[in-house]
Design a protein around this motif. Structure first.
Motif, PDB file in Angstrom:
ATOM      1  N   ILE A 170       0.818  -1.219   0.000  1.00 33.53           N
ATOM      2  CA  ILE A 170       0.000   0.000   0.000  1.00 33.53           C
ATOM      3  C   ILE A 170       0.851   1.268   0.000  1.00 33.53           C
ATOM      4  O   ILE A 170       0.303   2.360   0.024  1.00 33.53           O
ATOM      5  CB  ILE A 170      -1.032   0.012   1.152  1.00 33.53           C
ATOM      6  CG1 ILE A 170      -0.360   0.062   2.517  1.00 33.53           C
ATOM      7  CG2 ILE A 170      -1.966  -1.185   1.063  1.00 33.53           C
ATOM      8  CD1 ILE A 170      -1.354   0.322   3.676  1.00 33.53           C
ATOM      9  N   ARG A 225      -9.545   2.788   6.301  1.00 32.13           N
ATOM     10  CA  ARG A 225      -8.607   1.678   6.340  1.00 32.13           C
ATOM     11  C   ARG A 225      -9.411   0.401   6.574  1.00 32.13           C
ATOM     12  O   ARG A 225     -10.614   0.461   6.805  1.00 32.13           O
ATOM     13  CB  ARG A 225      -7.532   1.883   7.420  1.00 32.13           C
ATOM     14  CG  ARG A 225      -8.059   2.011   8.829  1.00 32.13           C
ATOM     15  CD  ARG A 225      -6.872   2.157   9.796  1.00 32.13           C
ATOM     16  NE  ARG A 225      -7.297   2.118  11.175  1.00 32.13           N
ATOM     17  CZ  ARG A 225      -7.607   3.190  11.908  1.00 32.13           C
ATOM     18  NH1 ARG A 225      -7.546   4.395  11.376  1.00 32.13           N
ATOM     19  NH2 ARG A 225      -7.978   3.066  13.167  1.00 32.13           N
ATOM     20  N   GLY A 226      -8.765  -0.722   6.482  1.00 33.42           N
ATOM     21  CA  GLY A 226      -9.449  -1.991   6.688  1.00 33.42           C
ATOM     22  C   GLY A 226     -10.630  -2.171   5.748  1.00 33.42           C
ATOM     23  O   GLY A 226     -10.528  -1.923   4.548  1.00 33.42           O
ATOM     24  N   VAL A 253      -0.215   4.210   3.840  1.00 32.98           N
ATOM     25  CA  VAL A 253       0.777   3.505   4.649  1.00 32.98           C
ATOM     26  C   VAL A 253       1.082   4.239   5.963  1.00 32.98           C
ATOM     27  O   VAL A 253       1.616   3.657   6.897  1.00 32.98           O
ATOM     28  CB  VAL A 253       2.051   3.268   3.805  1.00 32.98           C
ATOM     29  CG1 VAL A 253       2.855   4.543   3.653  1.00 32.98           C
ATOM     30  CG2 VAL A 253       2.896   2.145   4.371  1.00 32.98           C
ATOM     31  N   ILE A 263      -8.382   4.430  -0.357  1.00 33.10           N
ATOM     32  CA  ILE A 263      -8.092   2.988  -0.488  1.00 33.10           C
ATOM     33  C   ILE A 263      -6.949   2.543   0.434  1.00 33.10           C
ATOM     34  O   ILE A 263      -6.346   1.505   0.208  1.00 33.10           O
ATOM     35  CB  ILE A 263      -7.782   2.616  -1.959  1.00 33.10           C
ATOM     36  CG1 ILE A 263      -6.616   3.437  -2.521  1.00 33.10           C
ATOM     37  CG2 ILE A 263      -9.031   2.784  -2.817  1.00 33.10           C
ATOM     38  CD1 ILE A 263      -6.166   2.995  -3.910  1.00 33.10           C
ATOM     39  N   GLY A 264      -6.723   3.319   1.486  1.00 36.67           N
ATOM     40  CA  GLY A 264      -5.722   2.919   2.484  1.00 36.67           C
ATOM     41  C   GLY A 264      -4.365   3.528   2.192  1.00 36.67           C
ATOM     42  O   GLY A 264      -3.888   3.489   1.057  1.00 36.67           O
ATOM     43  N   ALA A 281     -11.617   0.826   3.458  1.00 35.60           N
ATOM     44  CA  ALA A 281     -10.705   1.013   2.322  1.00 35.60           C
ATOM     45  C   ALA A 281     -10.932  -0.079   1.278  1.00 35.60           C
ATOM     46  O   ALA A 281     -10.912   0.185   0.065  1.00 35.60           O
ATOM     47  CB  ALA A 281      -9.259   0.980   2.815  1.00 35.60           C
ATOM     48  N   LYS A 282     -11.166  -1.304   1.749  1.00 31.44           N
ATOM     49  CA  LYS A 282     -11.356  -2.411   0.796  1.00 31.44           C
ATOM     50  C   LYS A 282     -12.676  -2.271   0.030  1.00 31.44           C
ATOM     51  O   LYS A 282     -12.770  -2.694  -1.121  1.00 31.44           O
ATOM     52  CB  LYS A 282     -11.275  -3.754   1.530  1.00 31.44           C
ATOM     53  CG  LYS A 282      -9.832  -4.117   1.904  1.00 31.44           C
ATOM     54  CD  LYS A 282      -9.710  -5.481   2.550  1.00 31.44           C
ATOM     55  CE  LYS A 282     -10.068  -5.467   4.010  1.00 31.44           C
ATOM     56  NZ  LYS A 282      -9.683  -6.687   4.731  1.00 31.44           N
ATOM     57  N   GLN A 295     -10.655  -6.702   9.602  1.00 34.61           N
ATOM     58  CA  GLN A 295     -11.263  -5.392   9.870  1.00 34.61           C
ATOM     59  C   GLN A 295     -10.268  -4.249   9.669  1.00 34.61           C
ATOM     60  O   GLN A 295     -10.654  -3.122   9.368  1.00 34.61           O
ATOM     61  CB  GLN A 295     -11.782  -5.338  11.326  1.00 34.61           C
ATOM     62  CG  GLN A 295     -12.944  -6.253  11.629  1.00 34.61           C
ATOM     63  CD  GLN A 295     -14.244  -5.797  10.984  1.00 34.61           C
ATOM     64  OE1 GLN A 295     -14.495  -4.603  10.860  1.00 34.61           O
ATOM     65  NE2 GLN A 295     -15.061  -6.733  10.560  1.00 34.61           N
ATOM     66  N   GLU A 296      -8.988  -4.520   9.855  1.00 35.14           N
ATOM     67  CA  GLU A 296      -7.967  -3.461   9.848  1.00 35.14           C
ATOM     68  C   GLU A 296      -7.067  -3.446   8.614  1.00 35.14           C
ATOM     69  O   GLU A 296      -6.610  -2.407   8.175  1.00 35.14           O
ATOM     70  CB  GLU A 296      -7.069  -3.625  11.085  1.00 35.14           C
ATOM     71  CG  GLU A 296      -7.547  -2.887  12.308  1.00 35.14           C
ATOM     72  CD  GLU A 296      -7.574  -1.376  12.116  1.00 35.14           C
ATOM     73  OE1 GLU A 296      -6.583  -0.814  11.636  1.00 35.14           O
ATOM     74  OE2 GLU A 296      -8.607  -0.765  12.431  1.00 35.14           O
ATOM     75  N   ILE A 297      -6.778  -4.640   8.078  1.00 34.35           N
ATOM     76  CA  ILE A 297      -5.770  -4.716   7.013  1.00 34.35           C
ATOM     77  C   ILE A 297      -6.385  -4.344   5.659  1.00 34.35           C
ATOM     78  O   ILE A 297      -7.598  -4.490   5.463  1.00 34.35           O
ATOM     79  CB  ILE A 297      -5.133  -6.127   6.984  1.00 34.35           C
ATOM     80  CG1 ILE A 297      -3.760  -6.086   6.302  1.00 34.35           C
ATOM     81  CG2 ILE A 297      -6.063  -7.158   6.329  1.00 34.35           C
ATOM     82  CD1 ILE A 297      -2.897  -7.314   6.609  1.00 34.35           C
ATOM     83  N   VAL A 298      -5.556  -3.843   4.779  1.00 36.09           N
ATOM     84  CA  VAL A 298      -6.005  -3.464   3.435  1.00 36.09           C
ATOM     85  C   VAL A 298      -5.529  -4.479   2.398  1.00 36.09           C
ATOM     86  O   VAL A 298      -6.279  -4.896   1.520  1.00 36.09           O
ATOM     87  CB  VAL A 298      -5.482  -2.054   3.057  1.00 36.09           C
ATOM     88  CG1 VAL A 298      -5.892  -1.685   1.626  1.00 36.09           C
ATOM     89  CG2 VAL A 298      -5.990  -1.011   4.047  1.00 36.09           C
TER      90      VAL A 298
END
Lengths: 106, 356
Positions: free
Chosen positions: A16, A78-79, A70, A67-68, A82-83, B140-143
């Motif tokens: 990311i 985020r999470g 770094v 989209i998140g 973002a997805k 829930q947190e990771i992209v």
């Protein structure tokens, strides 16, 4: 350290930091080879295949697209959020987002 | 006149000096070995010249040109931080959420995975609810795409750890048919367990499953995994499935076991790719093991030769396995940075891999 960092330095897209996660998603979601996955992501981002691995360009664009990013930015998606934006950007479904939607009432 | 000496490495990581002619000689021997074993083309003159340039470059770190970057997948998950030296782990205890996010946000990981400390399929069954809970939390947190990872590790299904007699013990008693039957029964059990663990973890929102060191217990392990992958693909069409191999050739411990009509013993990476794709995987993790007694030049040339052919023939993307002791990289707990960077660059620029 002996593995992750040298590989990132030698040829990694940087996840990311740039668009590495997006290229990986297309590779796994559609079995696209690297060239096709990069071209697909570049087209969706309105960039070329060099620019999508450029963190200088992607840092601001990722925040703009939600989209998140770094770095820690309060309020930035985020999470799952973002997805969900990535699903729309790449025109794909992401399993964790599907499961999240299924867990909502109404 | 004294020949110029270049710093390079042996397969155990030891630093040595070699002349350009010695490097060339080892590259030629390494690529010829792979070509002879698998019946595939050796590297051509241009590719050999490119490899000499990469190996003899005296910069500590080398890399690819802008636009040539690839994506990374990982095995062992958070155990690279938390594990012991058997996994090159740092022995730093931390939560799996923190480890995953550190890989995503501090180490530039394009994908990552959740792992059980044993890193095998079988021990996950009794703790599947805990693994699902952690998967849900991290998702829930990771992209970045976040897998569940484990080794099929079919050795755990044989006595004294599992319910089936050890095929090697049976063969020593000349009970060949019983040995083959034990392998087949274990492979069926493994496939059932893969389907069980895989479908449960997908229900928890995992992006997919990474099968690491497939075939480590031989051809029946390889076939059992492919049957498990096939079942997982049927149950979860949305799963991202990565199948990484255990070696450049599938060990024929059973010798005759087949996956959909293909005898799997002795398959090389370009052939492994076909059956792995047929089973329903999205990405193939191609492997070539390192010979610690040979030079980096020999190992890397041999490895690039196998992997290049696999990339050319594979219907799905190929992520070459480049951990300690594979992909030309020295077999060392602390793989030298100069060697890792050289192997990486060669795999991207000569073997044309889709990822690492």
């Amino acid at each position: 350290m002996g593995m992750d960092i040298p590989h990132l330095m030698a040829s990694g897209m940087g996840g990311i930091r740039s668009a590495g996660d997006l290229v990986a998603r297309m590779m796994y979601d559609k079995k696209m080879k690297l060239k096709d996955a990069k071209a697909y992501v570049a087209k969706k981002l309105g960039l070329d295949c060099v620019e999508i691995a450029d963190e200088c360009i992607m840092r601001d664009l990722r925040e703009e697209l939600g989209i998140g990013v770094v770095t820690g930015v309060p309020g930035a998606p985020r999470g799952i959020a973002a997805k969900m934006n990535i699903e729309k950007l790449l025109d794909i479904k992401i399993n964790s987002c599907e499961k999240f939607r299924q867990s909502l009432k109404n | 006149m004294k020949m110029t000496q270049y710093y390079t490495r042996m397969g155990d990581g030891k630093r040595v000096q070699m002349t350009r002619e010695e490097i060339l000689s080892d590259i030629q021997a390494g690529t010829a070995d792979a070509a002879d074993m698998a019946g595939i083309p050796a590297l051509n003159d241009d590719q050999i010249e490119h490899l000499i340039d990469i190996i003899s470059c005296q910069d500590r770190v080398v890399g690819v040109a802008p636009g040539k970057e690839v994506v990374m997948t990982y095995d062992i998950g958070q155990l690279d931080f938390t594990g012991d030296n058997g996994n090159s782990g740092n022995g730093v205890d931390m939560g799996r959420l923190e480890a995953a996010l550190l890989h995503e946000r501090a180490l530039g990981a394009d994908t990552f995975e959740l792992a059980n400390s044993d890193y095998s399929i079988k021990p996950v069954k009794p703790i599947i609810s805990m693994e699902k809970q952690t998967m849900e939390e991290i998702q829930q947190e990771i992209v970045a795409p976040f897998f569940y990872g484990a080794m099929p590790n079919m050795g755990l299904y044989y006595a004294p750890d599992g319910p089936y007699q050890n095929p090697a013990d049976l063969m020593r008693e000349f009970k060949i048919e019983e040995s083959m039957a034990a392998s087949e029964a274990a492979a069926e059990h493994l496939a059932r367990d893969i389907e069980y663990v895989g479908t449960h973890i997908m229900a928890a929102g995992s992006d997919g499953f990474n099968f690491d060191t497939t075939g480590s217990a031989g051809d029946a392990d390889f076939v059992g995994t492919l049957n498990g992958v096939k079942a997982l693909r049927a149950a979860c069409p949305e799963a991202y499935i990565n199948v990484g191999a255990a070696g450049e050739s599938v060990m024929g411990i059973h010798g005759m076991i087949e996956f959909e009509g293909t005898v799997c013993a002795g398959l090389y990476p370009h052939q492994q790719a076909q059956v792995i794709a047929q089973a329903g995987a999205d990405v193939f993790g191609a492997v070539c093991n390192t010979n610690t007694s040979r030079s980096l030049a020999w190992n890397l040339a041999r490895s690039v030769t196998f992997i290049k052919k696999a990339v050319e023939d594979s219907p799905i993307p190929v992520h070459v396995d480049m951990g300690m002791g594979v992909g030309g990289i020295p077999m060392k707990e602390t793989p030298p940075v100069d060697a890792v960077a050289r192997c990486n660059k060669a795999m991207v620029e000569i073997a044309n891999v889709d990822g690492v």
